[in-house]
Design a protein around this motif. Structure first.
Motif, short mmCIF file in Angstrom:
data_model
loop_
_atom_site.label_atom_id
_atom_site.label_comp_id
_atom_site.label_asym_id
_atom_site.label_seq_id
_atom_site.Cartn_x
_atom_site.Cartn_y
_atom_site.Cartn_z
N LEU A 66 0.82 -1.22 0.00
CA LEU A 66 0.00 0.00 0.00
C LEU A 66 0.85 1.26 0.00
O LEU A 66 0.45 2.29 -0.53
CB LEU A 66 -0.91 0.01 1.23
CG LEU A 66 -1.83 -1.19 1.33
CD1 LEU A 66 -2.75 -1.05 2.52
CD2 LEU A 66 -2.65 -1.31 0.07
N LEU A 67 2.05 1.17 0.63
CA LEU A 67 2.88 2.38 0.71
C LEU A 67 3.36 2.82 -0.66
O LEU A 67 3.81 3.94 -0.82
CB LEU A 67 4.08 2.14 1.64
CG LEU A 67 3.76 1.90 3.11
CD1 LEU A 67 5.03 1.96 3.93
CD2 LEU A 67 2.76 2.92 3.63
N VAL B 126 -6.48 -1.01 -0.53
CA VAL B 126 -7.00 -0.57 0.77
C VAL B 126 -8.51 -0.75 0.80
O VAL B 126 -9.07 -1.27 1.77
CB VAL B 126 -6.67 0.92 1.04
CG1 VAL B 126 -7.21 1.33 2.41
CG2 VAL B 126 -5.20 1.18 0.97
N VAL B 127 -9.16 -0.34 -0.29
CA VAL B 127 -10.62 -0.44 -0.32
C VAL B 127 -11.05 -1.91 -0.24
O VAL B 127 -11.95 -2.26 0.53
CB VAL B 127 -11.18 0.22 -1.61
CG1 VAL B 127 -12.68 0.00 -1.71
CG2 VAL B 127 -10.86 1.70 -1.62
N VAL B 128 -10.37 -2.77 -1.01
CA VAL B 128 -10.73 -4.20 -0.99
C VAL B 128 -10.48 -4.79 0.41
O VAL B 128 -11.29 -5.56 0.91
CB VAL B 128 -9.94 -4.98 -2.07
CG1 VAL B 128 -10.15 -6.47 -1.92
CG2 VAL B 128 -10.36 -4.53 -3.46
N GLY B 129 -9.37 -4.37 1.04
CA GLY B 129 -9.09 -4.83 2.40
C GLY B 129 -10.16 -4.39 3.38
O GLY B 129 -10.66 -5.18 4.18
N THR C 67 -5.48 7.88 5.48
CA THR C 67 -5.24 6.45 5.25
C THR C 67 -3.75 6.11 5.23
O THR C 67 -3.28 5.21 5.92
CB THR C 67 -5.88 6.02 3.92
OG1 THR C 67 -7.18 6.55 3.85
CG2 THR C 67 -5.92 4.52 3.81
N LEU C 68 -2.99 6.85 4.42
CA LEU C 68 -1.60 6.48 4.18
C LEU C 68 -0.76 6.59 5.45
O LEU C 68 0.06 5.71 5.74
CB LEU C 68 -1.01 7.35 3.07
CG LEU C 68 0.45 7.07 2.71
CD1 LEU C 68 0.62 5.66 2.19
CD2 LEU C 68 0.96 8.08 1.70
N SER C 69 -0.97 7.67 6.22
CA SER C 69 -0.16 7.86 7.42
C SER C 69 -0.32 6.70 8.39
O SER C 69 0.63 6.25 9.02
CB SER C 69 -0.55 9.16 8.12
OG SER C 69 -0.39 10.24 7.24
N ARG C 70 -1.55 6.21 8.50
CA ARG C 70 -1.79 5.07 9.39
C ARG C 70 -1.03 3.84 8.91
O ARG C 70 -0.39 3.14 9.69
CB ARG C 70 -3.28 4.76 9.46
CG ARG C 70 -4.07 5.78 10.23
CD ARG C 70 -5.55 5.53 10.05
NE ARG C 70 -6.07 4.48 10.91
CZ ARG C 70 -6.44 4.67 12.17
NH1 ARG C 70 -6.33 5.86 12.71
NH2 ARG C 70 -6.93 3.69 12.88
N ARG D 102 -4.83 -5.59 -8.43
CA ARG D 102 -4.33 -6.93 -8.15
C ARG D 102 -3.34 -6.83 -7.00
O ARG D 102 -2.52 -5.93 -6.97
CB ARG D 102 -3.58 -7.51 -9.36
CG ARG D 102 -4.40 -7.73 -10.61
CD ARG D 102 -5.31 -8.94 -10.47
NE ARG D 102 -6.06 -9.21 -11.70
CZ ARG D 102 -7.24 -8.67 -11.99
NH1 ARG D 102 -7.81 -7.82 -11.16
NH2 ARG D 102 -7.86 -8.98 -13.11
N PRO D 103 -3.39 -7.80 -6.04
CA PRO D 103 -2.39 -7.78 -4.97
C PRO D 103 -1.04 -8.29 -5.47
O PRO D 103 -0.96 -8.90 -6.54
CB PRO D 103 -2.98 -8.76 -3.94
CG PRO D 103 -3.86 -9.66 -4.70
CD PRO D 103 -4.36 -8.88 -5.89
#
Lengths: 177, 465
Positions: free
Chosen positions: B140-141, B151-154, B182-185, B289-290
């Motif tokens: 994600l980073l 992130v949305v799928v997670g 979102t990203l900072s977390r 895609r992951p």
């Protein structure tokens, strides 16, 4: 130079050892003091970490274009700024909807998020279907599920027309339970 | 005595380093430990590679949803050796995931989780969980389009948890939308929180390896009995033990060094994963895609029957976790050799084949519409009438080709229709288009009779010849 015993006595050795009840008290005192100190620090940490849980989606009307720019019956993609932009959000603050003009003043705005797991669905105009790129979800033009794993219809955003502008009311990403 | 030696002697006297470390380095381990015992240390070496390259990456990475993507472009394209650094971090992550899995399989097959090493196994299970967590948060980073949709799928998966699902999803997103929070977390979790847990768990894991000893290679017929095992193990070490360093550890070093060389070579040759489109959620032309280590799960999510989907999404990971936690308690005694525990071999083979099959499926993703499908050309079609030609173009325009292949072009969601004319009559084809079928939408409401006739003419001309 003191002898070793004198040295120890000068530090208080040889006095009565702490009684059992006193030792029990000292253990409790240490435990309570430690817990209180930890809790004081933990409180704001927990607060910050769980703060998104108490955040309510903000419902803001966003203008997405002029009324005359939307031909009747066509489904087009519109983008707008999402419900909770932050100053450092950049392009991530943008979001989109599939907007269809149903009548002179009436519109339907579909969320782009597939109700299966949130991927962005695409409108395939020739087929009159919304298709998801991830796990094969397909929706009819009214947003109802046509095929694949989605558990429910595409979410819709409230719309309105004001001063010749078409507006969409923002909300959070719809999450199917 | 040289100055350097005297300085070391002074330092060693004050710190006691030799006294602490030399018994650990030379502690006795059972005879016969082989190359099968190198995967745990390989995972550790991969983790160390991740820590140092991660720190180096953080000197240039910008934790801001507005700028993270650009900072990755900068690292990849402009920074001196930045592309290689990112590559090492990616291939190092891949190695860590791979070897944590191989190590777990080895420990499982040789029954090394049995008495007295139950807690070794449990801390290892924690490390597996954290490693997967690092893989997911790390992907994600990268903060490209793929990351945003991951992130949305997670979050959507977390949303399937009963009662608290909505809250969990909000917790993952850091609010109600993917955005500045979102990203900072995820950065904090990836860089501070999970690594801190990993350091702690590795510490306990290694301490337990020293305390309980390296498990002896299993021998057919030898039974682990908690009453006698420790005495027996100590006698084994006294009589036949070999010092860990260097008699055994050399294999760890050689294998670990070869792995690191492999990681760096892959980083040079293949580089890091290509950055996708910018993290703009309003770009719907996305194909999330992951990364490879979670790609097989992407197939799971597409293939579970919708009726039991929420049960599987929530229940399957929990069942796996429960099985892993219960294993050392249910089978802490008895035979360790895999040939006397054939079910263990079966479990591993089934799991590897299942994941392997899911991988291959996920790579093709036949359940996804093929948005890149191209319309048929006259050459694809062969000699044909005007109506058949017009029908073939409608076949593309109406979206049929996203899911159906004809003459080698199209998607794989529905059946290949290259020979449908020899299987179905015109009337059957018409009915199928109008009414739909399993996983096929009904087109009765959106297809006019003229277009329908052209499509049916075209399809019935496809006889596979």
């Amino acid at each position: 130079m003191p002898t070793d015993d004198q040295f120890a006595e000068s530090l208080g050795a040889g006095e009565e050892p702490a009684s059992l009840s006193r030792r029990g008290f000292l253990i409790k005192l240490s435990a309570i003091a430690g817990t209180v100190a930890a809790a004081l620090v933990a409180l704001p940490i927990v607060g910050v970490v769980v703060s998104p849980l108490i955040e309510k989606p903000r419902e803001i009307w966003r203008s997405v274009g002029r009324l005359e720019d939307f031909p009747l019956g066509q489904t087009v993609q519109v983008s707008f700024v999402d419900a909770s932009p932050l100053p450092w959000s950049g392009v991530t603050a943008k979001t989109a909807a599939w907007l269809r003009r149903d009548g002179q003043q009436s519109f339907t705005a579909f969320s782009i998020n597939c109700t299966h797991l949130g991927c962005p669905v695409r409108w395939v105009s020739g087929a009159h279907l919304f298709m998801c790129p991830c796990h094969g979800g397909v929706y009819n033009q009214d947003g109802s599920v046509a095929a694949g794993p989605p558990p429910k219809s595409l979410a819709k955003y409230p719309t309105r027309v004001r001063n010749g502008l078409v507006e969409i009311q923002t909300s959070g990403i719809p999450i199917s339970s | 005595m040289s100055l350097l030696r005297r300085a070391w002697a002074w330092f060693d006297d004050r710190t006691g380093l030799t006294n602490v470390l030399s018994p650990i380095a030379s502690h006795l381990v059972p005879p016969g430990t082989s190359w099968w015992y190198v995967f745990g240390s390989a995972t550790l070496f991969a983790f160390i590679v991740q820590v140092v390259t991660g720190i180096a990456l953080s000197t240039m990475y910008v934790t801001s949803t507005a700028h993270a993507y650009q900072s990755l472009q900068f690292i990849t394209q402009d920074a001196l050796l930045g592309r290689v650094l990112r590559g090492i971090h990616f291939w190092g992550a891949s190695a860590m995931v791979l070897f944590v899995g191989v190590h777990m399989i080895r420990v499982f097959l040789t029954g090394s989780y049995k008495f007295p090493r139950e807690v070794n196994w449990l801390t290892g299970a924690g490390l597996l969980l954290f490693t997967i967590g690092m893989g997911f948060t790390g992907q994600l980073l990268r903060w490209d389009q793929n990351a945003v949709w991951s992130v949305v799928v997670g979050a959507a998966q977390a949303g399937r948890v009963p009662v608290i699902g909505q809250r969990l999803a909000q917790f993952i997103l850091g609010g109600n939308v993917v955005g500045g929070a979102t990203l900072s977390r995820f950065f904090s979790f990836h860089v501070f929180f999970i690594p801190a847990l990993i350091f702690g768990f590795i510490g306990v894991h290694l301490y337990l390896v020293i305390r309980n000893g390296i498990s002896e290679p299993p021998v057919l017929g030898h039974i682990v009995d908690p009453k006698t095992y420790r005495d027996w193990y100590n006698r084994l070490l006294e009589r036949h033990g070999v010092p860990f360093w260097p008699d055994v550890a050399w294999r760890d070093v050689v294998f670990g060094a070869a792995m690191v060389a492999g990681i760096v070579a892959l980083a040079f040759l293949l580089g890091p994963p290509v950055l996708g489109k910018p993290p703009d959620p309003s770009i719907v032309q996305a194909d999330p895609r992951p990364d490879w280590y979670l790609l097989w799960y992407f197939a799971v999510l597409a293939l579970i029957p919708p009726g039991i989907e929420s049960w599987v999404i929530v229940g399957a990971p929990m069942a796996f976790g429960a099985a892993v936690i219960l294993l050392p308690f249910l089978g802490s005694k008895g035979e360790r050799h895999p040939l006397r525990r054939p079910w263990a071999i079966v479990v591993v083979i089934v799991a590897v084949m299942m994941v392997g099959t899911l991988w291959r499926l996920a790579d093709k993703a036949p359940w996804s519409p093929n948005f890149a499908a191209q319309p048929l050309t006259a050459q694809d079609l062969g000699p044909s009438s005007d109506t058949v030609w017009a029908g073939s173009q409608l076949f593309y325009v109406k979206g049929c080709q996203y899911c159906h292949t004809v003459n080698g072009k199209g998607g794989q969601r529905g059946p290949d229709l290259s020979d449908v004319g020899s299987r179905l009559s015109k009337q059957q084809i018409t009915q199928r288009i109008l009414n739909g079928g399993t996983n096929m939408p009904a087109y009765a409401a959106t297809m006019n009779p003229g277009a329908l006739n052209l499509l049916v003419d075209f399809l019935s001309s496809r006889t596979g010849q």
